[in-house]
Every structure is written in structure tokens, then in C-alpha cells.
Motif scaffolding. Sequence first.
Motif, PDB file in Angstrom:
ATOM      1  N   ILE A  55       0.930  -1.110  -0.008  1.00 46.28           N
ATOM      2  CA  ILE A  55      -0.149   0.132   0.055  1.00 46.28           C
ATOM      3  C   ILE A  55       0.907   1.181   0.011  1.00 46.28           C
ATOM      4  O   ILE A  55       0.710   2.122  -0.768  1.00 46.28           O
ATOM      5  CB  ILE A  55      -0.813   0.026   1.229  1.00 46.28           C
ATOM      6  N   SER A  56       1.863   1.210   0.993  1.00 50.40           N
ATOM      7  CA  SER A  56       2.667   2.441   0.746  1.00 50.40           C
ATOM      8  C   SER A  56       3.659   2.602  -0.374  1.00 50.40           C
ATOM      9  O   SER A  56       3.766   3.597  -0.836  1.00 50.40           O
ATOM     10  CB  SER A  56       3.590   2.336   2.046  1.00 50.40           C
ATOM     11  N   GLY A  57       4.147   1.335  -0.787  1.00 48.15           N
ATOM     12  CA  GLY A  57       4.810   1.418  -2.105  1.00 48.15           C
ATOM     13  C   GLY A  57       3.964   1.884  -3.254  1.00 48.15           C
ATOM     14  O   GLY A  57       4.443   2.980  -4.218  1.00 48.15           O
ATOM     15  N   CYS A  58       2.947   1.434  -3.605  1.00 40.37           N
ATOM     16  CA  CYS A  58       1.875   1.973  -4.477  1.00 40.37           C
ATOM     17  C   CYS A  58       1.340   3.579  -4.406  1.00 40.37           C
ATOM     18  O   CYS A  58       1.483   4.123  -5.303  1.00 40.37           O
ATOM     19  CB  CYS A  58       0.634   1.173  -4.563  1.00 40.37           C
ATOM     20  N   ALA A  59       1.335   3.779  -3.204  1.00 38.22           N
ATOM     21  CA  ALA A  59       0.860   5.208  -2.898  1.00 38.22           C
ATOM     22  C   ALA A  59       2.178   6.172  -3.142  1.00 38.22           C
ATOM     23  O   ALA A  59       1.905   7.182  -3.919  1.00 38.22           O
ATOM     24  CB  ALA A  59       0.557   5.403  -1.328  1.00 38.22           C
ATOM     25  N   LEU A  60       3.215   5.647  -2.859  1.00 39.78           N
ATOM     26  CA  LEU A  60       4.440   6.444  -3.168  1.00 39.78           C
ATOM     27  C   LEU A  60       4.492   6.512  -4.899  1.00 39.78           C
ATOM     28  O   LEU A  60       4.900   7.510  -5.288  1.00 39.78           O
ATOM     29  CB  LEU A  60       5.689   5.731  -2.639  1.00 39.78           C
ATOM     30  N   LEU A  61       4.301   5.385  -5.525  1.00 41.21           N
ATOM     31  CA  LEU A  61       4.478   5.578  -6.995  1.00 41.21           C
ATOM     32  C   LEU A  61       3.695   6.311  -7.673  1.00 41.21           C
ATOM     33  O   LEU A  61       4.051   7.348  -8.255  1.00 41.21           O
ATOM     34  CB  LEU A  61       4.289   4.065  -7.660  1.00 41.21           C
ATOM     35  N   VAL A  62       2.331   6.400  -7.156  1.00 47.39           N
ATOM     36  CA  VAL A  62       1.435   7.436  -7.855  1.00 47.39           C
ATOM     37  C   VAL A  62       1.644   8.860  -7.228  1.00 47.39           C
ATOM     38  O   VAL A  62       1.796   9.717  -7.921  1.00 47.39           O
ATOM     39  CB  VAL A  62      -0.112   7.013  -7.347  1.00 47.39           C
ATOM     40  N   ASP A  63       2.199   9.030  -5.934  1.00 49.44           N
ATOM     41  CA  ASP A  63       2.729  10.162  -5.649  1.00 49.44           C
ATOM     42  C   ASP A  63       3.802  10.727  -6.364  1.00 49.44           C
ATOM     43  O   ASP A  63       4.019  11.994  -6.663  1.00 49.44           O
ATOM     44  CB  ASP A  63       3.041  10.096  -4.117  1.00 49.44           C
ATOM     45  N   TYR A  64       5.081   9.911  -6.788  1.00 48.56           N
ATOM     46  CA  TYR A  64       5.995  10.322  -7.519  1.00 48.56           C
ATOM     47  C   TYR A  64       5.306  10.695  -8.990  1.00 48.56           C
ATOM     48  O   TYR A  64       6.135  11.696  -9.350  1.00 48.56           O
ATOM     49  CB  TYR A  64       7.090   9.095  -7.577  1.00 48.56           C
ATOM     50  N   ILE A  65       4.675  10.025  -9.371  1.00 44.20           N
ATOM     51  CA  ILE A  65       4.093  10.400 -10.897  1.00 44.20           C
ATOM     52  C   ILE A  65       3.183  11.891 -10.664  1.00 44.20           C
ATOM     53  O   ILE A  65       3.574  12.704 -11.584  1.00 44.20           O
ATOM     54  CB  ILE A  65       3.027   9.369 -11.430  1.00 44.20           C
ATOM     55  N   LEU A  66       2.606  12.007  -9.578  1.00 45.12           N
ATOM     56  CA  LEU A  66       1.972  13.248  -9.434  1.00 45.12           C
ATOM     57  C   LEU A  66       2.873  14.308  -8.983  1.00 45.12           C
ATOM     58  O   LEU A  66       2.870  15.532  -9.269  1.00 45.12           O
ATOM     59  CB  LEU A  66       0.971  13.297  -8.170  1.00 45.12           C
ATOM     60  N   THR A  67       4.294  13.958  -8.299  1.00 44.03           N
ATOM     61  CA  THR A  67       5.123  14.951  -8.175  1.00 44.03           C
ATOM     62  C   THR A  67       5.889  15.537  -9.501  1.00 44.03           C
ATOM     63  O   THR A  67       5.961  16.765  -9.624  1.00 44.03           O
ATOM     64  CB  THR A  67       6.476  14.397  -7.461  1.00 44.03           C
ATOM     65  N   ILE A  68       5.869  14.480 -10.292  1.00 40.58           N
ATOM     66  CA  ILE A  68       6.383  15.084 -11.877  1.00 40.58           C
ATOM     67  C   ILE A  68       5.399  15.932 -12.523  1.00 40.58           C
ATOM     68  O   ILE A  68       5.660  16.831 -12.899  1.00 40.58           O
ATOM     69  CB  ILE A  68       6.741  13.903 -12.830  1.00 40.58           C
ATOM     70  N   THR A  69       4.063  15.555 -12.299  1.00 39.66           N
ATOM     71  CA  THR A  69       2.929  16.012 -12.936  1.00 39.66           C
ATOM     72  C   THR A  69       2.754  17.502 -12.358  1.00 39.66           C
ATOM     73  O   THR A  69       2.792  18.646 -13.229  1.00 39.66           O
ATOM     74  CB  THR A  69       1.701  15.379 -12.916  1.00 39.66           C
ATOM     75  N   VAL A  70       2.589  17.511 -11.154  1.00 39.02           N
ATOM     76  CA  VAL A  70       1.906  18.826 -10.433  1.00 39.02           C
ATOM     77  C   VAL A  70       3.251  19.698 -10.357  1.00 39.02           C
ATOM     78  O   VAL A  70       3.034  21.003 -10.612  1.00 39.02           O
ATOM     79  CB  VAL A  70       1.492  18.631  -8.934  1.00 39.02           C
ATOM     80  N   SER A  71       4.496  19.523 -10.480  1.00 37.95           N
ATOM     81  CA  SER A  71       5.756  20.243 -10.562  1.00 37.95           C
ATOM     82  C   SER A  71       5.544  20.673 -12.175  1.00 37.95           C
ATOM     83  O   SER A  71       6.029  22.063 -12.058  1.00 37.95           O
ATOM     84  CB  SER A  71       6.959  19.387 -10.335  1.00 37.95           C
ATOM     85  N   ILE A  72       5.680  20.056 -12.993  1.00 39.98           N
ATOM     86  CA  ILE A  72       5.595  20.675 -14.190  1.00 39.98           C
ATOM     87  C   ILE A  72       4.577  21.488 -14.569  1.00 39.98           C
ATOM     88  O   ILE A  72       4.482  22.679 -15.367  1.00 39.98           O
ATOM     89  CB  ILE A  72       5.567  19.354 -15.359  1.00 39.98           C
ATOM     90  N   ALA A  73       3.111  21.232 -14.174  1.00 39.52           N
ATOM     91  CA  ALA A  73       2.027  22.047 -14.269  1.00 39.52           C
ATOM     92  C   ALA A  73       2.099  23.277 -13.852  1.00 39.52           C
ATOM     93  O   ALA A  73       1.875  24.311 -14.169  1.00 39.52           O
ATOM     94  CB  ALA A  73       0.668  21.039 -13.935  1.00 39.52           C
ATOM     95  N   SER A  74       2.837  23.499 -12.264  1.00 36.44           N
ATOM     96  CA  SER A  74       3.128  24.477 -11.705  1.00 36.44           C
ATOM     97  C   SER A  74       4.068  25.430 -12.144  1.00 36.44           C
ATOM     98  O   SER A  74       4.016  26.661 -12.253  1.00 36.44           O
ATOM     99  CB  SER A  74       3.330  24.211 -10.223  1.00 36.44           C
ATOM    100  N   CYS A  75       4.838  24.811 -12.932  1.00 38.99           N
ATOM    101  CA  CYS A  75       6.272  25.339 -13.521  1.00 38.99           C
ATOM    102  C   CYS A  75       5.365  26.107 -14.852  1.00 38.99           C
ATOM    103  O   CYS A  75       5.707  27.378 -15.102  1.00 38.99           O
ATOM    104  CB  CYS A  75       7.234  24.360 -13.960  1.00 38.99           C
ATOM    105  N   ALA A  76       4.627  25.451 -15.448  1.00 38.12           N
ATOM    106  CA  ALA A  76       3.812  26.104 -16.638  1.00 38.12           C
ATOM    107  C   ALA A  76       2.871  27.250 -16.216  1.00 38.12           C
ATOM    108  O   ALA A  76       2.981  28.432 -16.890  1.00 38.12           O
ATOM    109  CB  ALA A  76       3.105  25.225 -17.364  1.00 38.12           C
TER     110      ALA A  76
END
Length: 661
Positions: free
Chosen positions: A120-141
Motif C-alpha cells: 500500500i505504501s509502495g503503490c501510494a509512493l509510486l502514484v505520488d511520484y508520478i504526481l510529483t512530476i505532473t504537479v511540478s511541471i504543471a505549476s512550472c507552466a
Amino acid sequence: MSPNSPDQRRPGVANKIRRAVVGAPKQLNDPTLFHRMSLIPVLAWIGLGADGLSSSSYGPEEAFRALGSHTYLAIVLGLATAITVFIISYAYARIIEVFPHGGGGYMVATHMLGQRAGVISGCALLVDYILTITVSIASCADAIFSYLPLHLHQYKVPLTCLLALMLIVLNIRGLKESIYVMAPIFIVFVIMHLTMLLDGVITHRDRFGPLAEEFQRGLDYDLSTMGFVGIALLFLRAYSLGGGTYTGIEAVSNSMQIMREPRVKTGKRTMLYMATSLAFTAAALFICYALLGVKPIEGKTLNAVLADMLFSDWPLGGAIAFVTIFSEGALLLVAAQTGFVGGPRVMSNMAVDSWLPHRFAALSERLTMRNGIFMMGGAAIALLIYTRGSVSALVVMYSINVFVTFTLSQLGMSRLYLKRRDKDPKWMQHLSVHLVGLALCATILVITTVEKFTEGGWLTLVITSLVIGLCYLIRSHYLRVRKGIAELDETLLDFPTSGPVNTDPLNANDSTAIQLVTSYNGFGIHTLLSILTTFPETYKNIVFVSVAVIDSGSFKGVHEMEALEDSVREGLEKYVDLARRLGFAAEYRMATGIDVVETAIKLCREIAEEFPRSAVFSGQLTFRLEKFYHRLLHNETAFAIQRRLQWEGITTVILPIRVKV
């Protein structure tokens, strides 16, 4: 180099382009390899801490907006945010001490709460890291487009996808290389934001008195209308919706493998840099929002509004404000690095434990987790397109998952120190910190999930649940295959032999069987016996070939690599002993490499030149009903080697090994 080697066969121009984009292969025999690839605290702060520091670009804004007209609470909210940053950071510093080889929340949950909590923790981290990339790039834009006309905002999503592709390429080249490229951005951000925040606090210090009066008036009014409970609920809601501020704090504990020795000291110092910079920046932003009475403006972030207000009286103030916010957007791009660093490492840990396809533990020739990088980047691009780069939707999705991991980590560490109460004299001190962290993280998780469930929170839970379900399906398949192979081990590992042991050296003119093996197991013994029964009295020599494959599980240091080589060598010696007891002249050859196909082909080619009358043999798992997912979960190494060697004129035979699944 052999005239048939891959680099020679590849067209010159294509090879040059590939080397220019990806870079030259790393040399495993370089004694300084680990030292040169590892990060000192400052570089780790840039590469991993940028995610935490950049979260101040959207976390405080979300919390401040949630206050609505009750902005007098901003000062208290800033103080609570800074305290929370230090509590979570201290808790993760303890995790670094207990799990110095990395893995962070996944390792804590797995070892302290069990495999179910771990996945559960690992899968939450995986989705979280995908969202790290996504939200960081979106906020950059968002930060960049804050200074562009509204009619150009239609190009925001294409730009985010292009930025994601750029980061994929940079990370395939290597972590340290990508950090060097982005370090100037980080430095500019720190200088410009430090200037902005100090200017906001120092030059407006005369407004602290009126702000205190406003706080008292607002508190008195809300107590008479909402009551203490109403104020507390409002504050908790704003505090929880600003949970994005704390994202990225866990990154260091997940990526301890890349830290310079002594790793624990380097990791803890990096955590200190990250916590101090994030706590100061977030708290100062809340203070500045309140001092200047910042109000939202369509098409601009609150930080962009703040920069315009503060630098308006400066010479070239417009340009300075633009550089400040542009550096913020650029830093968000650097922050996406954390997803490309931490995500593939979590995937590799889970792949080693058979929750994900084993290929995600493999390293590329640049010693990067290329498969994981492609996976993380592709998923981030898909999310950017789906949400159209909406930071508000992404931050909600982002915050929920990171606090799932935070909560499980604090619960696991609390359990650890309860178990250690008879051995660790400071167990109560450590336990109290983790219990406070558990209470804070669980509170933020519950409130954010309930508050934002219908605004995108449900999607996070659905995606994470689907990933967890997929992990269970993958692991169940690997366990069934492992059970089938275990039956081979039980039957064949104590294979009886009779007759004299052959102690003769190998004769290069005799017919020779070259057998590719991994560890000493029933699978390899079955392949050997198949050779002897399928081609009776054909071969007099047997040469066993194995590759000590360096993957993410073994690429942790010189001692781990040496242990891997010793293990492979021990297995080969057992094969040689068995073959000689069966009456054959035998020896072994081994090499260490990243790519098992390339390394095995090189070894087989050398042996074939030494023994002209030779053929290569390998075993391959065979299932009664071939399913579409078998090729994904089980590599096609034997077939890849066969194709290459047969093209070079070397006879290669694949022997089927049936497994009941």
C-alpha cells in the motif's frame, strides 16, 4: 572490439546521436565509480530537496486561499506549517538512521507493518511520484504563463508534455548530470526568493502592529459568530489543504543509495537543509501574504501577485519580478527530478520483492533505471493531458497519496520504538516524535480526503487501488512460478551421481557444450540433464557461463557487488563439480555486467573462438497456455541471445523448462 559488436554494427550517425542524447556507458570496473556518482549534501539538496522547496510555490497558496476572508489566521497557519515541516523531517531523519540503504516509507511499512502495508505504501509512493512530476511541471507552466497573455494559455499543456520529455532524456543520462544542468536554476530561485521574502518582511515591519490588531479583531468577531469549534475547523481545513507544502520531504530517505559516504550523515544533513529552507520559505510567504493583503488575480499565482507588489517600486522592478517567478517555475521543473529519482527506486525495490515486473530492477548502461524512468514519464504525460495541467486538481490528488505514505511510515516507526523500549534508552523521545507526526499526518490525510473527495480525491484512491490490485496479481503469478521452480530444486539439487570424477582439462578440439546458467538451482540442472539426454555422447566438454548482473538491488556499493560476484562464482563451481561427477571435462566463465544479453554474447563469442566445435545452450520457462503478460513478467533473454549468436554463425539451442502455473 569485435567487428560484429553492437556499436560497430550500428550506423555511425545513429550511434553518435544516441551517445549525444544518452551519453557513453559507465564503466563498472572503475574503482571510483560509486564515489563519482554519489551526491554530497548540497547536490542532494538540489536534486531531492528542490521538490520540498518548490512545494512552497503551491502549498501555502492553497492553504491561504482556503482561509477565505479569515486571512488573520495566516500568521498562525505559517507557524503551524513550519513546525510540521520540522516534525516530519525529524521523523524521516530517524528513518534514515534505521534504513540507511534507502527505501523510505516502503521499507518501513514492509518491515514494521507487514507486506500488505508495504505494498500500500509502495503503490501510494509510486502514484505520488508520478504526481510529483505532473504537479511540478504543471505549476512550472502556471508560473511561466502568469506573465503571458491569456490567449497563449492554450499552449500550456503541449509545453508541459515537452518539458516532461526533456526530463526523461536528462534522467536517462544520469542523476548527477541532470543536477549539474539544473543547479543554476536552483541557485537563482534561492537568491531571488530570499530577496523577495526579506524585502516583504523587513520593509513592511511597520505593519506588524496593525496586523496584530487585525488578528485580535478577526478572532473576536469569529468567536462571536462561528465559535471556537468553527474557527478550529476552518483552521484545520486550511492547514490540511496546504498539505502539498510537505510533499518531497520523504525523497531523501527513499534515495539513500545515491548519497556520498558516510550515507547516514549525508542524508541527515540533506534533510536539515531541506527542512530549514522549506520551513523558512513557507512561513515567510504566509507572513508576506498577510502583511501585504495579497488577493488572487485571474491568470496569476499568489506568488506572482506578491512579487509584483514588492518589486513595483524597484528600478527594473517588472523584470526582477519576472525573473523571480520565472525561477520559481524553473525550480518546479527541477522538483520534477524527485519523481524521476525516487519513483524508479521505489519500483525497483518492489520489483525485487516481486510486486512489479522484475525488469524494473534492471539498470541501463548509464546505470540509471531506464524502464522506471520511461514508466514514470509516460504516466505523468498522460495525467497532464487528462487534467489539462490543472494544479488545483493535481495538488489534491498529490497530497492524499503522500500522506498515506507519511501515516504508514510514522505508524511503522512508532511500532519499532515500542519494540525497542527495553534496548533503546531514548525510545520514549523518538516514539513521542513519531506519534505526533502520526497524528498530524493522519489528520491531514482524513480531512483532505473527505474535503476533496468529489474534486479529484476519488481518482487518486481509484488509481492507487488499481495499482495495488495489479501488484497482487503480479506477485501471485511470480509466487506460482517460484513454487514450480522450487519443485525442480527439491527434485534435482541432490542429484545422485555414480562413476569416477573426470579431472581432465578441457581439450579445445573436443565437442563442447556452452551452457548459460544463473544461480545453482533445479532450473540449471534440468537444462544440463536435457543436454545430456537430447544429445547423448555428443559432448565431452561443458563450459558453464554466467553473468553477475548488476541491478538496483546490488548496485549499492563495492561490497554488495563483490558479494554478488562471489555468489555467482560459488554457483558456477557447483555446476562444474556436478558435470565432472557425471564424467565430463568442465570449467566455468563469468563476467559482471549491466546488460545480461550483451555480456553473455561477448562471453559466448570468446568461448566459441577457443572451442570451434561448440554450441550454446540455455533454458527457457514454458507455460502450457502462453498469456499476453508472460513476456512482460518474464524476460526474453534466451531468445535475444539466440537471435544474436545465430546471426554470428554460432549454433544456439533453447531447451524448454515446463512449469505448472
